[in-house]
Design a protein around this motif. Structure first.
Motif, short mmCIF file in Angstrom:
data_model
loop_
_atom_site.label_atom_id
_atom_site.label_comp_id
_atom_site.label_asym_id
_atom_site.label_seq_id
_atom_site.Cartn_x
_atom_site.Cartn_y
_atom_site.Cartn_z
N GLU A 237 -14.04 16.18 -1.73
CA GLU A 237 -15.42 15.67 -1.64
C GLU A 237 -15.48 14.43 -0.74
O GLU A 237 -16.40 14.27 0.06
N SER B 51 -7.76 16.81 -6.79
CA SER B 51 -7.89 17.34 -5.43
C SER B 51 -9.36 17.60 -5.08
O SER B 51 -9.77 17.43 -3.93
N TRP B 52 -10.17 17.99 -6.06
CA TRP B 52 -11.61 18.16 -5.81
C TRP B 52 -12.21 16.85 -5.31
O TRP B 52 -13.03 16.83 -4.41
N TYR B 53 -11.79 15.75 -5.93
CA TYR B 53 -12.29 14.43 -5.56
C TYR B 53 -11.98 14.12 -4.09
O TYR B 53 -12.85 13.71 -3.32
N ASN C 278 -7.03 20.54 -11.34
CA ASN C 278 -7.19 20.21 -9.93
C ASN C 278 -8.36 19.28 -9.63
O ASN C 278 -8.74 19.13 -8.47
N VAL C 279 -8.91 18.64 -10.63
CA VAL C 279 -10.07 17.77 -10.36
C VAL C 279 -9.72 16.62 -9.42
O VAL C 279 -10.58 16.16 -8.67
N LYS D 230 -18.20 22.08 -15.05
CA LYS D 230 -17.93 21.88 -13.63
C LYS D 230 -19.05 21.08 -12.98
O LYS D 230 -18.80 20.19 -12.16
N ARG E 13 -6.83 26.65 -7.70
CA ARG E 13 -7.79 25.84 -6.96
C ARG E 13 -8.99 25.40 -7.80
O ARG E 13 -9.45 24.28 -7.70
N ASN E 14 -9.50 26.29 -8.63
CA ASN E 14 -10.71 25.98 -9.40
C ASN E 14 -10.44 25.64 -10.87
O ASN E 14 -11.34 25.76 -11.70
N PHE F 30 -18.39 17.48 -11.12
CA PHE F 30 -18.76 17.21 -9.73
C PHE F 30 -19.81 16.11 -9.64
O PHE F 30 -19.81 15.32 -8.69
#
Length: 179
Positions: free
Chosen positions: A31, A26-28, A23-24, A160, A18-19, A164
C-alpha cells in the motif's frame, strides 16, 4: 520515526499465502509503495523485494522478505548489512493475534511478544536494542490449537476491509506527522 531507514513488511512467500492474515505486513508495504507509485523489485541477494523513495529529503527503503516468516531474519540481515542499517533504524510491520482486526498499535520495544518472525529478526542482530514496529490486528481463533491454520487463512471480507482501512489510516498519519 526520524531515524527510520527501512520499512519492512512481514509475510510469507508464495501466491497461496498472499491473501492470508500472516501477510498483513506485506500488504502494508505494498500500500505504501502504491502511494509513492513504486514497484518493488525482486532482489535475489537480499532474498526479498525492495524499493526506495525520498521523503523530506531522506531515502527510505521498502522491503518484503521473500522467505517464510519464521526465518525472515536472514533476509532482513542481508539488506541491513548491505546498506549499513541497524535494527533501531527499522520499522517492522507485522500481524498481531492479540489485536482485533482493524486495530493497530505502534510500539517501541526490545522483544517479539511471541511473534516468530520478529523473534527471528531480533536473533539475527544479536543485540538487544529498541526498534519500532507496527502491529496490525488480525484477531485470534477461539482454540489455541488452531493458531497456525488461522494465521495462514484468509480473513473474512469484513475483517479484510477493517485491516485495509487501518493500514491506510496508519499510512496517512505516519506521513503527515512523522519521518
Amino acid at each position: 520515526m526520524n531515524k527510520i531507514k527501512i520499512i519492512i513488511g512481514l509475510g510469507n512467500p508464495l501466491s497461496k499465502y498472499r491473501n492470508t492474515r500472516h501477510n498483513v505486513g506485506s500488504w502494508y508495504v505494498l500500500e505504501l509503495a502504491n502511494l509513492f507509485n513504486l514497484k518493488l523489485k525482486k532482489k535475489t541477494k537480499f532474498l526479498g523485494y525492495y524499493s526506495y523513495f525520498f521523503y523530506l529529503n531522506k531515502k527510505i527503503f521498502l522491503f518484503i522478505p521473500n522467505v517464510f516468516m519464521n526465518i525472515n531474519g536472514l533476509s532482513v540481515l542481508k539488506i541491513a548489512n548491505f546498506y549499513s542499517i541497524k535494527l533501531e533504524e527499522m520499522f517492522i510491520i507485522h500481524d498481531e493475534l492479540d489485536l482485533l482486526p482493524g486495530i493497530i498499535k505502534l510500539r517501541n520495544g526490545y522483544g517479539s511478544n511471541g511473534h516468530k518472525g520478529l523473534k527471528n529478526i531480533i536473533g539475527k542482530f544479536k543485540k538487544k536494542t529498541v526498534y519500532k514496529r507496527l502491529s496490525i490486528g488480525i484477531g485470534r481463533p477461539n482454540n489455541k490449537k488452531d493458531i497456525s491454520d488461522f494465521v495462514l487463512s484468509k480473513p473474512t471480507n469484513l475483517d479484510k476491509k477493517k485491516i485495509f482501512s487501518s493500514i491506510r489510516c496508519s499510512i496517512n498519519k505516519l506521513f503527515v506527522n512523522n519521518f
